[in-house]
Design a protein around this motif. Structure first.
Motif, PDB file in Angstrom:
ATOM      1  N   ASN A  47       0.840  -1.195   0.000  1.00  0.00           N
ATOM      2  CA  ASN A  47       0.000   0.000   0.000  1.00  0.00           C
ATOM      3  C   ASN A  47       0.879   1.249   0.000  1.00  0.00           C
ATOM      4  O   ASN A  47       1.837   1.347   0.784  1.00  0.00           O
ATOM      5  CB  ASN A  47      -0.904   0.017   1.234  1.00  0.00           C
ATOM      6  N   ASN A  48       0.541   2.221  -0.854  1.00  0.00           N
ATOM      7  CA  ASN A  48       1.326   3.447  -0.921  1.00  0.00           C
ATOM      8  C   ASN A  48       1.146   4.324   0.312  1.00  0.00           C
ATOM      9  O   ASN A  48       1.989   5.159   0.622  1.00  0.00           O
ATOM     10  CB  ASN A  48       0.947   4.237  -2.172  1.00  0.00           C
ATOM     11  N   SER A  49       0.039   4.148   1.032  1.00  0.00           N
ATOM     12  CA  SER A  49      -0.235   4.979   2.197  1.00  0.00           C
ATOM     13  C   SER A  49       0.457   4.475   3.458  1.00  0.00           C
ATOM     14  O   SER A  49       0.310   5.074   4.526  1.00  0.00           O
ATOM     15  CB  SER A  49      -1.746   5.036   2.440  1.00  0.00           C
ATOM     16  N   GLY A  50       1.208   3.398   3.358  1.00  0.00           N
ATOM     17  CA  GLY A  50       1.878   2.815   4.513  1.00  0.00           C
ATOM     18  C   GLY A  50       1.507   1.354   4.665  1.00  0.00           C
ATOM     19  O   GLY A  50       0.366   0.967   4.397  1.00  0.00           O
ATOM     20  N   ASP A  51       2.474   0.514   5.073  1.00  0.00           N
ATOM     21  CA  ASP A  51       2.212  -0.922   5.145  1.00  0.00           C
ATOM     22  C   ASP A  51       3.354  -1.586   5.898  1.00  0.00           C
ATOM     23  O   ASP A  51       4.350  -0.953   6.252  1.00  0.00           O
ATOM     24  CB  ASP A  51       2.089  -1.509   3.735  1.00  0.00           C
ATOM     25  N   SER A  52       3.205  -2.879   6.120  1.00  0.00           N
ATOM     26  CA  SER A  52       4.285  -3.702   6.660  1.00  0.00           C
ATOM     27  C   SER A  52       4.761  -4.658   5.575  1.00  0.00           C
ATOM     28  O   SER A  52       3.998  -5.041   4.687  1.00  0.00           O
ATOM     29  CB  SER A  52       3.808  -4.498   7.881  1.00  0.00           C
ATOM     30  N   VAL A  53       6.025  -5.054   5.651  1.00  0.00           N
ATOM     31  CA  VAL A  53       6.606  -6.040   4.740  1.00  0.00           C
ATOM     32  C   VAL A  53       7.205  -7.138   5.597  1.00  0.00           C
ATOM     33  O   VAL A  53       8.005  -6.867   6.506  1.00  0.00           O
ATOM     34  CB  VAL A  53       7.685  -5.423   3.835  1.00  0.00           C
ATOM     35  N   ARG A  54       6.815  -8.387   5.323  1.00  0.00           N
ATOM     36  CA  ARG A  54       7.270  -9.518   6.129  1.00  0.00           C
ATOM     37  C   ARG A  54       7.944 -10.561   5.253  1.00  0.00           C
ATOM     38  O   ARG A  54       7.494 -10.836   4.138  1.00  0.00           O
ATOM     39  CB  ARG A  54       6.097 -10.159   6.866  1.00  0.00           C
ATOM     40  N   LEU A  55       9.026 -11.146   5.773  1.00  0.00           N
ATOM     41  CA  LEU A  55       9.714 -12.268   5.143  1.00  0.00           C
ATOM     42  C   LEU A  55       9.371 -13.529   5.917  1.00  0.00           C
ATOM     43  O   LEU A  55       9.625 -13.613   7.125  1.00  0.00           O
ATOM     44  CB  LEU A  55      11.228 -12.044   5.141  1.00  0.00           C
ATOM     45  N   LEU A  56       8.772 -14.526   5.238  1.00  0.00           N
ATOM     46  CA  LEU A  56       8.318 -15.758   5.887  1.00  0.00           C
ATOM     47  C   LEU A  56       9.100 -16.945   5.347  1.00  0.00           C
ATOM     48  O   LEU A  56       9.389 -17.019   4.146  1.00  0.00           O
ATOM     49  CB  LEU A  56       6.819 -15.973   5.630  1.00  0.00           C
ATOM     50  N   ASP A  57       9.426 -17.907   6.215  1.00  0.00           N
ATOM     51  CA  ASP A  57      10.097 -19.127   5.773  1.00  0.00           C
ATOM     52  C   ASP A  57       9.060 -20.111   5.218  1.00  0.00           C
ATOM     53  O   ASP A  57       7.860 -19.793   5.167  1.00  0.00           O
ATOM     54  CB  ASP A  57      10.924 -19.734   6.913  1.00  0.00           C
ATOM     55  N   PRO A  58       9.472 -21.299   4.752  1.00  0.00           N
ATOM     56  CA  PRO A  58       8.515 -22.234   4.149  1.00  0.00           C
ATOM     57  C   PRO A  58       7.352 -22.621   5.061  1.00  0.00           C
ATOM     58  O   PRO A  58       6.281 -22.995   4.572  1.00  0.00           O
ATOM     59  CB  PRO A  58       9.377 -23.452   3.796  1.00  0.00           C
ATOM     60  N   ASN A  59       7.556 -22.550   6.386  1.00  0.00           N
ATOM     61  CA  ASN A  59       6.475 -22.843   7.330  1.00  0.00           C
ATOM     62  C   ASN A  59       5.694 -21.597   7.711  1.00  0.00           C
ATOM     63  O   ASN A  59       4.894 -21.613   8.649  1.00  0.00           O
ATOM     64  CB  ASN A  59       7.056 -23.501   8.579  1.00  0.00           C
ATOM     65  N   THR A 103       8.213  -1.812   8.762  1.00  0.00           N
ATOM     66  CA  THR A 103       6.993  -1.031   8.573  1.00  0.00           C
ATOM     67  C   THR A 103       7.379   0.338   8.029  1.00  0.00           C
ATOM     68  O   THR A 103       8.364   0.943   8.496  1.00  0.00           O
ATOM     69  CB  THR A 103       6.231  -0.867   9.904  1.00  0.00           C
ATOM     70  N   TYR A 104       6.627   0.834   7.042  1.00  0.00           N
ATOM     71  CA  TYR A 104       6.922   2.139   6.449  1.00  0.00           C
ATOM     72  C   TYR A 104       5.659   2.991   6.450  1.00  0.00           C
ATOM     73  O   TYR A 104       4.539   2.491   6.563  1.00  0.00           O
ATOM     74  CB  TYR A 104       7.466   1.978   5.029  1.00  0.00           C
ATOM     75  N   GLU A 105       5.855   4.316   6.310  1.00  0.00           N
ATOM     76  CA  GLU A 105       4.745   5.253   6.240  1.00  0.00           C
ATOM     77  C   GLU A 105       4.460   5.585   4.781  1.00  0.00           C
ATOM     78  O   GLU A 105       4.800   4.803   3.899  1.00  0.00           O
ATOM     79  CB  GLU A 105       5.071   6.497   7.071  1.00  0.00           C
ATOM     80  N   GLU A 106       3.869   6.740   4.499  1.00  0.00           N
ATOM     81  CA  GLU A 106       3.438   7.053   3.140  1.00  0.00           C
ATOM     82  C   GLU A 106       4.605   7.030   2.159  1.00  0.00           C
ATOM     83  O   GLU A 106       5.657   7.623   2.396  1.00  0.00           O
ATOM     84  CB  GLU A 106       2.762   8.422   3.101  1.00  0.00           C
ATOM     85  N   ALA A 107       4.414   6.301   1.065  1.00  0.00           N
ATOM     86  CA  ALA A 107       5.470   6.132   0.067  1.00  0.00           C
ATOM     87  C   ALA A 107       5.502   7.309  -0.897  1.00  0.00           C
ATOM     88  O   ALA A 107       4.491   7.979  -1.129  1.00  0.00           O
ATOM     89  CB  ALA A 107       5.259   4.833  -0.698  1.00  0.00           C
ATOM     90  N   GLN A 108       6.677   7.562  -1.466  1.00  0.00           N
ATOM     91  CA  GLN A 108       6.873   8.592  -2.480  1.00  0.00           C
ATOM     92  C   GLN A 108       7.239   7.898  -3.799  1.00  0.00           C
ATOM     93  O   GLN A 108       7.949   6.894  -3.807  1.00  0.00           O
ATOM     94  CB  GLN A 108       7.989   9.558  -2.073  1.00  0.00           C
ATOM     95  N   ILE A 109       6.747   8.469  -4.894  1.00  0.00           N
ATOM     96  CA  ILE A 109       6.998   7.847  -6.198  1.00  0.00           C
ATOM     97  C   ILE A 109       8.489   7.731  -6.474  1.00  0.00           C
ATOM     98  O   ILE A 109       9.244   8.706  -6.340  1.00  0.00           O
ATOM     99  CB  ILE A 109       6.318   8.659  -7.321  1.00  0.00           C
TER     100      ILE A 109
END
Length: 433
Positions: free
Chosen positions: A275-287, A295-301
């Motif tokens: 989401n450009n308005s802010g989101d979380s990014v997670r890295l998950l293993d096979p399980n 976590t980031y706030e509002e993104a810029q182009i």
């Protein structure tokens, strides 16, 4: 009379033995697998690697190859294989012997490609077992299945931090259909031969970090995530996932990628996930265990979010440094939003701390006018495609290849068994009747 019948049985069994169908040996797709043609068809894949053709020890013929790699990362020699059949199971074998100095690792790897000639990004890789501490020749054997999009491959003979000797390398289609070879006996054996099916192995690692993300690319460009391997060894992330916040609406994106020690790898996405308005990014293993998150706030182009320090999860806005160490953070002063061209009142960019590991950054100043802010705000509203997508060159789904088996060998054996039983029955009736 009995002697004639026995001779007839022996003749019939010999006839079946000679004319029964046999499966011919599979074609070896590797050229110069025994190194009898010296270095022909093989090339090194790193400046740290040397390839020497030697006369002893050898497994077959009169030559073998000693591969020496001075790096801690696995490198060696490779050969391109064309005409790969998608979703086909292959058998890859080779003999390996410890060298001098002995390598810390020695193994065989196949990398699959969607191109016809081994160019472009690899889809995924499969590895053989590692060379043990045995002082004699050791057989390395594995049975990978080519991805559904594969049309070529590279076979790599790899070592790290030392030398290993390779010989008698084979790469062939694996035919699971059994070969029935009748023998001249009156007691046929119908015991089946069980062939173990190799299973896909997945691993979980620590110290794999999300180092940078692109959440708001300009139209026509992909979102991407950059991962960093902070281990002293390379890792194969097989069937891992990139996801946004838990229950955030987007489906996790499956990835399979190799990351050398202390290196960065960027992964592009074919559809939007963040989401450009802010989101979380997670890295998950096979399980689907969370191995790292930011976590980031509002993104810029066309501005990325990068990590300052691996010891925490803080990120900051910065100029993209895809697949390389991050640069400086940039701050946009929101209090200077008046529409003016006066450089004294225009917002400026202030460099802050850099993250570890890092290269020496170049100081960067960015002026943002109110018109530019409006452009950024408009572009941040780009519709997000929530459909499932694949990671470019990374998403792999392995399918077990199911092939129809010919009934001819089974019918031949059944026919032979029936004939022999009939003859034996006739013999007993004549002898005892």
């Amino acid at each position: 009379m009995l002697r004639k019948i026995l001779l007839l049985i022996i003749f019939f069994a010999a006839f079946l033995f000679i004319f029964s169908p046999k499966i011919s040996a599979a074609e070896n797709l590797i050229q110069n697998g025994g190194f009898e043609e010296l270095q022909e068809y093989w090339k090194t894949n790193s400046s740290n690697v040397s390839l020497d053709i030697i006369s002893a020890p050898v497994k077959e013929g009169i030559k073998s190859a000693m591969i020496t790699n001075s790096s801690n990362t696995s490198y060696g020699v490779e050969q391109i294989i064309q005409d790969i059949v998608p979703d086909q199971r292959y058998k890859i074998t080779g003999f390996v012997h410890v060298g001098d100095p002995s390598a810390t690792k020695a193994f065989i790897r196949v990398a699959w490609y969607s191109s016809l000639d081994g160019t472009g990004s690899q889809i995924t890789t499969h590895d053989s077992p590692m060379l043990s501490d045995e002082t004699d020749w050791q057989l390395l054997e594995f049975f990978p299945t080519s991805p559904s999009a594969a049309h070529s491959a590279k076979l790599r003979l790899l070592t790290s931090n030392g030398a290993a000797i390779f010989d008698d390398i084979h790469f062939e289609i694996y035919d699971e259909e059994p070969t029935f070879t009748p023998t001249p006996t009156l007691t046929p054996s119908l015991q089946p031969t069980l062939t173990p099916t190799p299973t896909s192995q997945t691993s979980s690692y620590n110290n794999i970090f999300i180092s940078e993300i692109m959440a708001a690319p300009s139209p026509g460009n992909p979102e991407w995530v950059e991962l960093y391997n902070n281990n002293d060894f390379e890792v194969d992330l097989v069937d891992w996932y990139i996801d946004d916040s838990a229950n955030g609406g987007s489906s996790p994106k499956k990835i399979s990628v190799n990351i050398p020690a202390k290196q960065f790898v960027a992964i592009d996405f074919t559809s939007a996930i963040f989401n450009n308005s802010g989101d979380s990014v997670r890295l998950l293993d096979p399980n689907e265990n969370v191995k790292d998150s930011i976590t980031y706030e509002e993104a810029q182009i066309d501005q990325s979010f990068g990590r300052n320090d691996l010891s925490n999860n803080d990120v900051c806005l910065q100029d993209p440094t895809k697949s390389t160490p991050n640069g400086n953070c940039i701050d946009i002063d929101e209090t200077t939003a008046d529409d003016t061209d006066d450089p004294e009142t225009s917002p400026t960019v202030t460099p802050t701390t850099t993250r570890v590991p890092t290269k020496t950054p170049t100081k960067k100043i960015m002026h943002v006018s109110s018109s530019q802010k409006k452009l950024n705000k408009t572009a941040s509203q780009i519709e997000k495609n929530q459909k499932d997508g694949k990671v470019l060159g990374k998403d792999v789904k392995l399918y077990e290849h199911k092939r129809k088996k010919s009934p001819l060998p089974h019918l031949t054996l059944l026919s032979m068994f029936y004939s022999v039983c009939s003859i034996v029955s006739l013999t007993l009736k004549i002898h005892f009747g």
